[in-house]
Each structure stands twice: as structure tokens, then as C-alpha cells.
Design a protein around this motif. Structure first.
Motif, mmCIF file in Angstrom:
data_model
loop_
_atom_site.group_PDB
_atom_site.id
_atom_site.type_symbol
_atom_site.label_atom_id
_atom_site.label_comp_id
_atom_site.label_asym_id
_atom_site.label_seq_id
_atom_site.Cartn_x
_atom_site.Cartn_y
_atom_site.Cartn_z
ATOM 1 N N ASN A 5 0.836 -1.192 0.000
ATOM 2 C CA ASN A 5 0.000 0.000 0.000
ATOM 3 C C ASN A 5 0.875 1.247 0.000
ATOM 4 N N THR A 6 0.277 2.397 0.182
ATOM 5 C CA THR A 6 1.000 3.658 0.188
ATOM 6 C C THR A 6 1.278 4.080 1.624
ATOM 7 N N PRO A 7 2.487 4.490 1.999
ATOM 8 C CA PRO A 7 3.629 4.565 1.099
ATOM 9 C C PRO A 7 4.243 3.198 0.815
ATOM 10 N N GLY A 8 4.937 3.066 -0.286
ATOM 11 C CA GLY A 8 5.541 1.795 -0.669
ATOM 12 C C GLY A 8 6.701 1.436 0.232
ATOM 13 N N THR A 9 6.829 0.175 0.558
ATOM 14 C CA THR A 9 7.931 -0.311 1.381
ATOM 15 C C THR A 9 8.540 -1.537 0.728
ATOM 16 N N PRO A 10 9.858 -1.560 0.505
ATOM 17 C CA PRO A 10 10.795 -0.472 0.770
ATOM 18 C C PRO A 10 10.720 0.613 -0.302
ATOM 19 N N ALA A 11 10.966 1.847 0.112
ATOM 20 C CA ALA A 11 10.927 2.949 -0.852
ATOM 21 C C ALA A 11 12.153 2.938 -1.754
ATOM 22 N N THR A 12 13.285 2.496 -1.214
ATOM 23 C CA THR A 12 14.538 2.492 -1.974
ATOM 24 C C THR A 12 14.959 1.066 -2.264
ATOM 25 N N MET A 13 15.223 0.774 -3.535
ATOM 26 C CA MET A 13 15.601 -0.572 -3.954
ATOM 27 C C MET A 13 16.760 -0.499 -4.947
ATOM 28 N N PRO A 14 17.415 -1.634 -5.232
ATOM 29 C CA PRO A 14 18.478 -1.634 -6.253
ATOM 30 C C PRO A 14 17.891 -1.460 -7.649
ATOM 31 N N VAL A 15 18.407 -0.484 -8.387
ATOM 32 C CA VAL A 15 17.868 -0.112 -9.694
ATOM 33 C C VAL A 15 19.038 0.131 -10.646
ATOM 34 N N SER A 16 18.880 -0.271 -11.922
ATOM 35 C CA SER A 16 19.953 -0.061 -12.892
ATOM 36 C C SER A 16 19.440 -0.257 -14.310
ATOM 37 N N HIS A 17 20.222 0.102 -15.280
ATOM 38 C CA HIS A 17 20.077 -0.285 -16.689
ATOM 39 C C HIS A 17 21.055 0.533 -17.533
ATOM 40 N N TRP A 18 20.897 0.440 -18.855
ATOM 41 C CA TRP A 18 21.847 1.039 -19.790
ATOM 42 C C TRP A 18 21.124 1.431 -21.080
ATOM 43 N N CYS A 19 21.809 2.223 -21.898
ATOM 44 C CA CYS A 19 21.303 2.524 -23.233
ATOM 45 C C CYS A 19 22.460 3.031 -24.086
ATOM 46 N N ASP A 20 22.249 3.118 -25.380
ATOM 47 C CA ASP A 20 23.248 3.631 -26.320
ATOM 48 C C ASP A 20 22.776 4.956 -26.905
ATOM 49 N N VAL A 21 23.726 5.814 -27.249
ATOM 50 C CA VAL A 21 23.406 7.075 -27.909
ATOM 51 C C VAL A 21 24.459 7.352 -28.976
ATOM 52 N N LYS A 22 24.022 7.806 -30.136
ATOM 53 C CA LYS A 22 24.916 8.140 -31.237
ATOM 54 C C LYS A 22 25.070 9.653 -31.315
ATOM 55 N N VAL A 23 26.329 10.090 -31.459
ATOM 56 C CA VAL A 23 26.647 11.505 -31.520
ATOM 57 C C VAL A 23 27.371 11.793 -32.824
ATOM 58 N N THR A 24 26.957 12.836 -33.532
ATOM 59 C CA THR A 24 27.628 13.250 -34.760
ATOM 60 C C THR A 24 28.158 14.665 -34.579
ATOM 61 N N LYS A 25 28.913 15.133 -35.574
ATOM 62 C CA LYS A 25 29.485 16.479 -35.493
ATOM 63 C C LYS A 25 28.424 17.571 -35.588
ATOM 64 N N ALA A 26 27.219 17.192 -35.996
ATOM 65 C CA ALA A 26 26.134 18.178 -36.041
ATOM 66 C C ALA A 26 25.527 18.419 -34.667
ATOM 67 N N HIS A 27 25.821 17.507 -33.727
ATOM 68 C CA HIS A 27 25.228 17.607 -32.397
ATOM 69 C C HIS A 27 26.110 18.442 -31.477
ATOM 70 N N THR A 28 26.034 19.739 -31.626
ATOM 71 C CA THR A 28 26.819 20.627 -30.786
ATOM 72 C C THR A 28 25.909 21.405 -29.848
ATOM 73 N N HIS A 29 26.458 21.710 -28.706
ATOM 74 C CA HIS A 29 25.702 22.504 -27.739
ATOM 75 C C HIS A 29 25.446 23.913 -28.285
ATOM 76 N N ALA A 30 26.446 24.454 -28.989
ATOM 77 C CA ALA A 30 26.317 25.809 -29.517
ATOM 78 C C ALA A 30 25.175 25.922 -30.526
ATOM 79 N N SER A 31 24.973 24.860 -31.306
ATOM 80 C CA SER A 31 23.911 24.889 -32.309
ATOM 81 C C SER A 31 22.549 24.555 -31.729
ATOM 82 N N GLY A 32 22.515 24.082 -30.509
ATOM 83 C CA GLY A 32 21.258 23.681 -29.893
ATOM 84 C C GLY A 32 20.704 22.383 -30.437
ATOM 85 N N GLN A 33 21.544 21.577 -31.083
ATOM 86 C CA GLN A 33 21.116 20.316 -31.685
ATOM 87 C C GLN A 33 21.814 19.140 -31.003
#
Length: 363
Positions: free
Chosen positions: A147-175
Motif C-alpha cells: 500500500n502507500t507509502p511503498g515499502t521499501p521505498a529504496t531498492m536496487p535499480v539499474s540499466h543502460w542505453c546507447d546514444v549516437k553523436v555526430t558532429k552536427a550535435h553541438t551545444h552551440a547549435s542547440g542540436q
């Protein structure tokens, strides 16, 4: 449980000192934006919805050979974490002499809630992360409050992902390049519910015991499954390469627990409404690659639930075994039993994403 998004804003012109050549270069910073919007209030609403800390590694490489650390960051929110709904972390990454680069992000949350000391740091390698095991018997054996509140509130959590970056992806360009990183609880759970087919007999559930002839006594830090696959109902556990749990209990017997922490036992009154479902108990589970395709078909080494019940008020008891399918992290293996006055019992094993019906949330 609400999704946790780890958003990477990767800048294609980013450079680390190890990539510096004699010609001029520009050092840019990639931004990992961690959205901690996992709750709508100031208290825990579901099991595992609290985030105490975040560790993120950014690796460069290809296939499963992500052998170069491109960035790392750890962050601990303020003590009043429930009021902390968003923050931004910055990790520098490099894109040197190529038009594009793919990074793999690995996130591990709540480092104090994995049971064993994982010894995680900026020096932790990708191979170590994908082969790392954890054991958390205190979590597996504790009471589970639904029920609420959930017990335990804190549990082991994880995962991963991939991201591709190109030269067009600059912070200055906002892309900037972005990637959503969904994270998942590293364990599963099972619940038992019972209902009477009629209200003319006295149903007693004497006990509900989780058993196995070869139950894992540890879990893997990471799953190799894509986030989209981990959301599927019939997914089986999948770990990187040949990595898998290596320690087992050959005679597991663990009582399901009620919300008050006591062993599962329920008496359903004779005048209870017909087909009114009653919660009996629940338990946390390590992932298990062995399981059965049907509740009444044995799978040696898989989990099964021994349900001891009576339809005559406790004068005579009968035991039925209910076999679970392969058990994957962040899934809820719900056993629904319909019991008739003739002592006949019908089972349905419903696998669901780990979420509460009221909030329809997931992590």
C-alpha cells in the motif's frame, strides 16, 4: 512506478585531454540530464520509487566491447529527496577524428541498497559492470507492504542505453544528441490472491510457501535485455555473454509474507462475497532463467508456490503446487487461485509489469 529518464545531451565536438593534438581544438561538455521525477508527492508511493544516489558511466567502443571510459559522474540528491524532482549533471565525452561516435551509458542507482558492497567508482570497467553480481537476502526475505507509502521505498535499480553523436550535435547549435535511459528494479516479485467460487464454505489458506530445488541466491547487476524487451510480459532473464548467477539454494522454502511481516495465512469468512479476491502474501525474487510454461508442469530448478488450503474450516488440508515461468527483473508474477467447495482449485499465473493498478506507473 513512474519511469526514470536519464537524458544524455552529447556534444559531437567534445574532447578529452587524451585526444588533444598539436592543432587547436575545442573542449565541449556533454550534458547528462537526470530527471528524478519519480513521485508526485513528498512520500513514497510505490516500492522502489526513491532515488538516493546515481552513478553513470559513459563508455566508447562497439558491440559488447565498450572498453574505453569516456565519462563518469555520481550524484547524491539532498536528504529530502522526495522534494527533488529534477537536476542536471555534466559529463565530458570525446568525439575525435570521426564523424560520429556511439556511447553506451550505464546507470546504477541506490548503491547502498544492493546488499553487498559493489565497490563502484570511476575506475569500474564495462566488463566489471556486466559481470557484477549482488546478494541482498535482507530484501528478499523482508515483509512486502503493497500500500502507500511503498515499502521499501529504496531498492536496487539499474540499466543502460546507447546514444549516437555526430558532429552536427553541438551545444552551440542547440542540436544536442539525446538518449532516454529507462531504469528497472533488479529483482522481481510474486503475489498470491485467492477467491471463493461460492459463499457456502469456509476457506482457510494455512500457508503459501515459495520453493525451488535450485533457486539463485544472487542476482546480476545488469540485464542485457533492451528496455523495450524488459517491458514485455513474457520476457525471460538475459545477462551479458556467459555471465549468470553462480550460487544456488537447492532446498529453498520461504513463506510469502503479509503486509505486517507475518507468514501468509488467510481465513475467508463463509459469508464473504462470491469471487471477491483476497490478498494472501508476496515475496521478492532473484531472476531465474528456469521456469515452466504452465502452472501445473514441473520445471526442475524453477520457482513454485506450495499453497496449503482447506474448504472445511481447517479440519482437512490439501496442498497444490503452482509453477512460475522464468522470472525476469521488474516483473510481478501474480498467482490468482479460485477455490471451490469441493476442494477443487483453479490457478491463473498473470505476469505484469511491476506497477500499482491505482497509479498505473512503472520504473
Amino acid at each position: 512506478m513512474k519511469k526514470v529518464y536519464l537524458l544524455l545531451t552529447a556534444i559531437c565536438l567534445a574532447a578529452l585531454t587524451g585526444c588533444v593534438k598539436e592543432e587547436p581544438y575545442t573542449l565541449e561538455e556533454a550534458t547528462i540530464e537526470v530527471n528524478l521525477d519519480t513521485r508526485s508527492g513528498e512520500v513514497s508511493e510505490q516500492q522502489g520509487d526513491k532515488i538516493e544516489d546515481v552513478m553513470i558511466w559513459v563508455f566508447r567502443g562497439e558491440a559488447n566491447n565498450w572498453n574505453t571510459l569516456a565519462g563518469w559522474r555520481t550524484y547524491t540528491p539532498p536528504t529530502d529527496a522526495y522534494a527533488h524532482t529534477s537536476l542536471t549533471l555534466h559529463i565530458p565525452v570525446a568525439l575525435c577524428d570521426v564523424d560520429e561516435e556511439t556511447y553506451r551509458l550505464v546507470a546504477v542507482l541506490n548503491k547502498k541498497h544492493w546488499g553487498t558492497n559493489l565497490n563502484l567508482s570511476s575506475a569500474t570497467t564495462y566488463a566489471q559492470l556486466t559481470s557484477m553480481k549482488f546478494a541482498y537476502p535482507e530484501l528478499i526475505e523482508q515483509a512486502i507492504v503493497e500500500n502507500t507509502p511503498g515499502t521499501p521505498a529504496t531498492m536496487p535499480v539499474s540499466h543502460w542505453c546507447d546514444v549516437k553523436v555526430t558532429k552536427a550535435h553541438t551545444h552551440a547549435s542547440g542540436q544536442c544528441a539525446t538518449a532516454n535511459l529507462d531504469v528497472f528494479r533488479s529483482v522481481a516479485k510474486t503475489q498470491l490472491f485467492v477467491t471463493k467460487a461460492s459463499n457456502d464454505f469456509d476457506l482457510v489458506i494455512q500457508s503459501a510457501t515459495l520453493k525451488s530445488s535450485n533457486a539463485p541466491t544472487e542476482g546480476m547487476l545488469l540485464s542485457e535485455s533492451l528496455a523495450a524487451d524488459l517491458r514485455k510480459i513474457d520476457v525471460a532473464p538475459d545477462w551479458f555473454g556467459t555471465n549468470a548467477p553462480t550460487t544456488f539454494n537447492t532446498s529453498l522454502e520461504q513463506s510469502l509474507k503479509k503486509a505486517d511481516g507475518t507468514a501468509a495465512a488467510v481465513t475467508v469468512a463463509p459469508n464473504a462475497e462470491k469471487f471477491q479476491e483476497v490478498f494472501v502474501g508476496s515475496a521478492f525474487l532473484y531472476e531465474n532463467a528456469v521456469g515452466s510454461s504452465a502452472w501445473n508442469v514441473e520445471a526442475n530448478g524453477g520457482y513454485y508456490l506450495a499453497v496449503e488450503y482447506s474448504v472445511d474450516g481447517g479440519a482437512n488440508f490439501k496442498i497444490e503446487n503452482v509453477w512460475l515461468p522464468p522470472v525476469a527483473r521488474n516483473h510481478d508474477y501474480q498467482i490468482h487461485a479460485t477455490i471451490y467447495g469441493t476442494a477443487e482449485i483453479k490457478f491463473k499465473v498473470a505476469v505484469a509489469p511491476w506497477e500499482t493498478i491505482e497509479n498505473n506507473l512503472e520504473i
